[in-house]
Each structure stands twice: as C-alpha cells, then as structure tokens.
Design an enzyme around this catalytic site. Structure first.
Site, PDB file in Angstrom:
ATOM      1  N   ASP A   1       0.818  -0.781   0.202  1.00  0.00           N
ATOM      2  CA  ASP A   1       0.157   0.257   0.434  1.00  0.00           C
ATOM      3  C   ASP A   1       0.531   1.001  -0.037  1.00  0.00           C
ATOM      4  O   ASP A   1       2.157   1.136   0.223  1.00  0.00           O
ATOM      5  CB  ASP A   1      -1.175  -0.291   0.914  1.00  0.00           C
ATOM      6  CG  ASP A   1      -2.469   1.307   0.775  1.00  0.00           C
ATOM      7  OD1 ASP A   1      -2.303   1.618  -0.033  1.00  0.00           O
ATOM      8  OD2 ASP A   1      -3.334   0.707   1.462  1.00  0.00           O
TER       9      ASP A   1
HETATM   10  C1  BGC Z   1      -4.912   3.249  -0.160  1.00  0.00           C
HETATM   11  C2  BGC Z   1      -5.136   2.323  -1.060  1.00  0.00           C
HETATM   12  C3  BGC Z   1      -5.392   3.245  -2.649  1.00  0.00           C
HETATM   13  C4  BGC Z   1      -4.275   3.649  -2.529  1.00  0.00           C
HETATM   14  C5  BGC Z   1      -3.370   4.916  -4.390  1.00  0.00           C
HETATM   15  C6  BGC Z   1      -3.646   3.668   0.401  1.00  0.00           C
HETATM   16  O1  BGC Z   1      -3.919   4.704   1.138  1.00  0.00           O
HETATM   17  O2  BGC Z   1      -5.272   2.452   1.744  1.00  0.00           O
HETATM   18  O3  BGC Z   1      -6.467   1.608  -0.431  1.00  0.00           O
HETATM   19  O4  BGC Z   1      -5.745   2.106  -3.362  1.00  0.00           O
HETATM   20  O5  BGC Z   1      -3.477   4.146  -1.233  1.00  0.00           O
HETATM   21  O6  BGC Z   1      -4.258   5.338  -3.878  1.00  0.00           O
END
Ligand code: BGC
Length: 740
Positions: free
Chosen positions: A263
């Site tokens: 993530d």
């Molecule tokens: C989130 C994810 C997301 C990623 C990319 C993160 O902060 O937890 O769910 O896909 O950002 O935007």
C-alpha cells in the site's frame, strides 16, 4: 510475448533496471514540466530512477497516458512499457453506489456488470489496473473505510469480490476494455482496534482464517492479477513485512501467483512501526516477505542493490519479483500494445454513455434500503404539497470519497428531477443547513470543504425551512454525512448525524409529523432519533451519478426498494463491532426483558442492533410459507450428497417487488464454538402481484466446513439448523443431521 523471451529480457536487464520495475510513482513525476511539491518531493527520487520506473499510479486520460508511456518507453533501456494503476473503486466517471451500497443490492450480477462498465471507462482512459475490490470484512462502523467494502459477512464479501474481479478482468485481461483487479488490503485491514484508521489488528488465527481471509481468497480464485498489502499489523507484524502471511498463506496456501504491491508508502512505514531501523532494513523485510512493487516510497530503489551485493537479499528474490511484474505486463499485452485501450475516441464514446448511466441507475435503485415505512411511502404522484428539505436536496455530489474522477456536472440533483418526473404535486425545496459546519476538519481525499451558508445565513435558512415544513403535507428530509466523513482516514468516535441536521430534524418534527427521511452516508449510523421522528426512512448511501433518479423513483414508487442491509446498523456506537453471526456465549440473553442480570447483556442498551444484517422493507408484502427440506440426513461419506431446502414466497400486494430470500445455517454443536448462524446462500427474486415462487437451496457437506479444534478445515457430524427468511433474525430452524 513468449515466456522464453520474457526470461531473455530479464537476463539482459541491469540491476538498476530490474529494481526500477519494482518502483511505483504517482503520475506527477511524469508530467511535462513536472514541479513536485509536498510528500512527492520529499521522497527524493532521482531522474535515473524515474527513467526506469515500472509503474505509475493515479493518472488517467488517453492523451496524457500515451505521452507518459512514450516517455517511459523511451527512457527505459529495454523500452519496457509502464503499468498504469488507479483507484477506480465504484466507477470511473459513471459513478455507481459506494461498495457498501452495492453490497446491499444482494445482486452480484449487477455488481459484476458495474465493474465491467467501470473497466471499460478506465481502460479507454489508458489505465491498466484498478486498486479494487476492497475485500476487507467490516464490522466496525467507526472505521471510515466500511464504505469501500461490501459489508460484514464473509460469504457475501466473497461473492462480491468474485463478481468484481470477473467484471473488471473478464475471461482474459488482455481483451479490449478489460483491466486488472487488485484485491486489497491483505489482510484483515477492516479490523483496526477501536475502529481507528491504520491501527493495530488483533485477531485470533482461527478467526482470521475463518472470517477474514475467505473473501480475498475468492478474489485470488477468480484470477485477480494483483493483491495489495494492508497498512496494519497482524500478530504484531506489519503485513508488508509478514513473510508467513504473504508467502505461506497468500502464495502457497491460496495459490496467488500475481503481483503483490505494497500500500501507499507502506514499506517505509515499517520504520514507523518500529520493526525496521531504516529504509534498507524495510526494503529487505518487504522483498523477502514477497512484496513485488513498492508504492510511493523508495526504499527498494535506494537499497536493493546493496542488499543483493551484500547477500542479505538473494538475487533470485529480486528476479522472481521482477519476473512477476513483467509477466503481468505481458498478460495485459503491453509489450505488443503499450497503450492497450487508451483512446480519445473511446473516451468520447463510452464515458458516461447512456448504457453506463442506465446500469448505474439500476444499481443505485437496488442499493437503496427502506428501513421504516408506516405507509407514507410511496408518495402520491399528485395533489400533495411536498417540502424537500435538507442539504442533499440540491446536491449533485452524491458520491463517496473515492469517486476520484466524479464531477458534479455529470449528475442531476433531486430538486431538478422531481418536478420534471412527477409534475402534479406542489414542491418546495429548502437546503436548510450545511452538511457539516464550515470549519470542520475533513481530511480526506480533498482539501477544500465547500459550505453554502455562513452562520447567520444558516440560521435564516433553517427558519425558512421550518416554516415551509409547517405548510407542507409531507416533508422529505434529505440528510447525511459529508462524503469526506467516510473513506480513508475518516474514522470517527461518534456515529450520529451532524448536529445541525439533527437540530433540523427536531425542529421540523415539531411542526409536521409526516416526515420521510432519506439518508446519504457511507457507514451505518446511530439513527435512533431519525427512526423515532420519521414515518419512513430510506437509506440511500452515496448512490452515485444517477443517484437522484434512483431516490426520486423510489420515493414515488416507480421503483420498489429491494436493498437489504449488508452491514448491521448498531443501536449506538457502544455496541460496535456488532454482527449477526456472533457466537453463542455461556450466558446467552434469552429475551430483551431483564430476567437475569448475569447474562451476556448491557445494562443500558439492547444487544440487538437497530437494524440487523439482511434487513430491508419493500412496498410489496411478502410471506414465507411451506419451509421444508428434502430429507433430514446428509452423509459425509456419500459423495455428492445434498439436501434441498425450499420455501414458497408470495407477494400479497398489488405491486411488483423483489425479495432477497436468505439462507442461514447453524451448526448446533462443534469442537469449537460456532456462530449462532451463518449466511450460506441467497436468491433475489422478482414477484408479480399475487405471484408465488418456490425458492430452493441446495445444501452440501462442503458448506458446513469450518476450522475445527485442530485447525483442520472440515465438517463435523451432528445437528444443523436451516433458517430461510427475509433477514438474519429468522428463527424456527429446520433441523437435519450430518452423519458419517
Ligand atoms: C489506500 C489504498 C489505495 C492507495 C492508492 C492508499 O492510501 O489505502 O486503498 O489503493 O492509497 O491510492
């Protein structure tokens, strides 16, 4: 490209190039004349790293992405195309209801169609992979991201995960208008302590395997090309460094062979977690745990080379990760068609096209859940004076926090639609108050908060609204959370509606007793006051681009509500986490009356949620009769043995209606404590006035398996009970025995 050629390519790549394939940066780095600020600048990537970067997130637009792809392929020594990834969570530009609303449709085919439409709009805009579905099981309404999941049930979440993966990817992700799915957030991100975002997760191994992992597994089984790690710890190990979780469980046990991506910034966060001293150690832990792509931090590019030279990371570990990324690019056909479906003509033709809007409207209609109705709904189509009051009356942004490409201009507000669709009533529309106070701190995915009124203006608007309400036959109150009150980084400790709106409700209830409340929100709320003061309550979630049409048609009975709650509405915040498939305690509470103080109960609130899982009303009137099972014994040893459980459902009303017939099973006694019941199947049926249908479920031994006392996944002989009904509170089970 043939596998052999991929291997040759890998062999020919320099170490820097290989490591570059594992870096993912936002689009800002690749824009012409890019000027980086804030966190993007702080990461400090070098031009060389940008030149070799393997994937890009959060950019879209066919023209722009073609240019970026050209630039990357030019600078990359082997001209390897980049992967473009984006959060398309519930629609690209045609916005569908937030996932929790989609969960309430109990209609996976519709959800699959929505995902397929989202894929098409995403693909023509040049993006290859969406960071969806979020398969995290959510039982705590305080957590802001419950909006992004399909609810509290392991089985239902699995069904939707499969539907979404199939919708996005189709049979072959290389095919036109398909995008790759990314199942997230592995694992158990939906269980942060206290509901607080990014917090620790404490869960027993049994509960993890039994309840939290199955939905992700459905995504893997459906062929999802990628999986994302979660921010949380599990067993005190951050997922991004959890080798056992990623290598043993996800890869070996579930059979996932796609790309595992961290993530956002999660690799470097291992330092904050206190398990890595610095970026170098974080990189070592993450790559050894099996994380292929590092999203938005540069510990891999800064350290992997040194780690490999020193032998702390095996060269084979790097090669394996790079090969997975190359394989994914190949699966998408990018070596032959680096732009894939990116096309400005495609964008023109498909984004927000009629077919997409119609599908979004249907999905929105089926996501609405009618929680209360004393007969006031549906509204009469003529001869009434109806006052629509509240901040959602003229709001076009009926989107959730993750509708990144949504534009209010694409939608209509209820105040525009109602007089056109139902012209024979008298209408008033009053905005009445801001959704949240002007100075609210709503840190979410947008930094500005637009409010309509100053404090003085708001006082006058409230006054006017109350006067209007007093003169109307019926008041439709349209209230809710601000869309940025849910989603990432939007945990709350109070799950009631914003104070001003509750004040509005209270004042209006004093002058008019015919109140229909329509709620726009991304989490189950404590709506005791709404329930008490309203004649009808319609839960609309954030219904998307066509949401106002869906709400209008439902209020006036053109559409009959058929959504059922996929997450319980707690009585109040003190009850969370609350879920229907709870466990039998040693001191169960038999009735709501206090007969025995020393049983599992609260002194001040009931055990039961305000509205249970599976619950929802209709304008039709359904009865369930002749519940029956084909036999009372199911044999484990007899292969393919099954029991048929059936019920006859009749629509006694004079309107067409859809009913969600739900099958729950209880395992009466097990080697470990079993849930009081579990959803094992459902069928959404449509019944004409006075029509009856017999619904049959097939029960097999496989459906009765669980992790037994030895953590073996199998069934145990004994008594089971079957409950078929319209929600999770159905009692009077039919018994059968599972025998050897
Ligand atoms: C989130 C994810 C997301 C990623 C990319 C993160 O902060 O937890 O769910 O896909 O950002 O935007």
């Amino acid at each position: 490209m043939e596998k052999r050629k991929l291997v040759e390519l890998l062999e020919d790549m320099s170490m820097e190039e290989k490591i570059g394939q594992l870096l993912q940066l936002t689009g800002s780095y690749f824009m012409e004349d890019a000027v980086l600020t804030g966190p993007e600048a702080e990461i400090g990537v070098t031009d060389q790293e940008i030149a070799c970067c393997g994937s890009v997130l959060s950019v879209h637009g066919a023209k722009e992405l073609r240019k970026i792809q050209d630039r990357i392929m030019k600078s990359q020594p082997h001209h390897i195309p980049a992967l473009f990834m984006l959060d398309v969570i519930h629609g690209f530009r045609t916005i569908f209801p937030v996932p929790i609303g989609q969960g309430c449709t109990f209609h996976p085919e519709l959800v699959k169609e929505g995902a397929s439409i989202s894929a098409k709009e995403t693909a023509v805009s040049g993006v290859h992979i969406t960071f969806s579905p979020m398969s995290d099981l959510c039982r705590d309404a305080r957590w802001g991201r419950v909006m992004e999941g399909t609810g509290e049930d392991k089985y239902l979440n699995g069904v939707y995960t499969k539907a979404m993966v199939e919708g996005y990817q189709g049979k072959d992700v290389k095919a036109p208008y398909k995008v790759g799915a990314c199942v997230k957030h592995f694992a158990a991100y939906g269980l942060p302590e206290g509901g607080r975002e990014y917090n620790t997760v404490e869960v027993s191994n049994r509960t993890l395997f039994e309840d939290y992992l199955p939905a992700y597994k459905e995504g893997v089984k459906a062929g999802a090309v990628s999986v994302m790690t979660s921010f949380n710890t599990l067993d005190r190990i951050p997922s991004t460094a959890n080798r056992r979780l990623m290598r043993d469980v996800l890869r070996d046990n579930m059979g996932f062979d796609g790309v595992l991506i961290s993530d956002y910034g999660a690799v470097m966060e291992l330092v904050n977690h206190g398990i890595a001293e610095d970026g170098k150690e974080a990189a070592k832990l993450a790559i050894n745990a099996g994380v292929d792509i590092e999203m938005m931090s540069r510990s891999y590019v800064a350290n992997l080379k040194e780690l490999i030279v020193s032998g702390e990371v095996e060269q084979s570990v790097l090669n394996e990760a790079v090969m997975r990324v190359l394989t994914l690019k190949n699966q998408l056909g990018l070596f032959e068609h680096p732009y894939k479906d990116a096309s400005e003509e495609g964008e023109q033709a498909y984004i927000l096209c009629k077919e997409h809007r119609e599908a979004a409207r249907k999905c929105a209609e089926e996501s609405l859940v009618l929680l209360e109705n004393d007969g006031i709904l549906p509204l009469k189509k003529q001869g009434q004076h109806i006052a629509f009051i509240g901040p959602y009356v003229d709001n076009k942004e009926l989107y959730g926090a993750w509708a990144l490409m949504a534009d209010g201009k694409d939608a209509k507000a209820l105040s525009e639609i109602v007089p056109l669709l139902y012209p024979n009533n008298g209408y008033w529309f009053e905005h009445a108050c801001n959704i949240v106070p002007k100075d609210s701190l709503l840190s979410g995915l947008a930094s500005t908060l637009e409010t309509k009124y100053t404090e003085e203006e708001e006082a006058r608007a409230m006054e006017r609204a109350v006067e209007t309400a007093a003169a109307a036959d019926i008041v439709v109150l349209m209230m809710g959370e601000h869309r940025l009150q849910t989603g990432e980084a939007a945990a709350v400790g109070d799950i009631t509606l914003p104070k001003k709106q509750l004040e509005l409700l209270e004042r209006i209830a004093k002058v008019n007793e015919n109140i229909v409340t329509v709620l726009f929100n991304g989490r189950p709320l404590d709506i005791r006051e709404v329930k008490e003061k309203s004649s009808a309550v319609l839960e609309a979630w954030f219904p998307g681009t066509e949401g106002a049409y869906a709400v209008a048609d439902t209020l006036f009975g053109t559409s009959n509500p058929s959504g059922r709650l996929s997450m319980s509405f707690p009585y109040c915040v003190g009850q969370v986490p609350v879920h229907y498939d709870e466990f039998a305690t040693g001191r169960p509470k038999e009735t709501e009356e206090v007969e025995n103080k020393f049983c599992s109960r609260y002194e001040d609130i009931p055990n039961a949620p305000l509205y249970p899982f599976g619950y929802g009303l209709s304008y039709a009137d359904f009865t369930y009769e002749y519940r029956r099972i084909s036999k009372e014994q199911l044999k484990i040893s007899k292969q393919d043995d099954f029991i048929e459980a059936s019920v006859t459902v009749t629509n006694h009303s004079d309107v067409v209606g859809m009913e969600v017939v739900q099958l729950y099973i209880q395992d009466v006694k097990g080697s470990v404590v079993r849930p009081v019941k579990e959803l094992k199947g459902f069928q959404k049926i449509c019944l004409e006035p006075q029509e009856s249908k017999t619904v049959t479920f097939c029960i097999t031994e496989k459906m009765l398996r669980f992790y037994d006392i030895n953590m073996e996944y199998k069934s145990e002989p004994g008594e089971f009970r079957i409950y078929i009904g319209h929600d999770s509170t159905q009692s009077n089970g039919l018994a059968f025995h599972l025998t050897k």
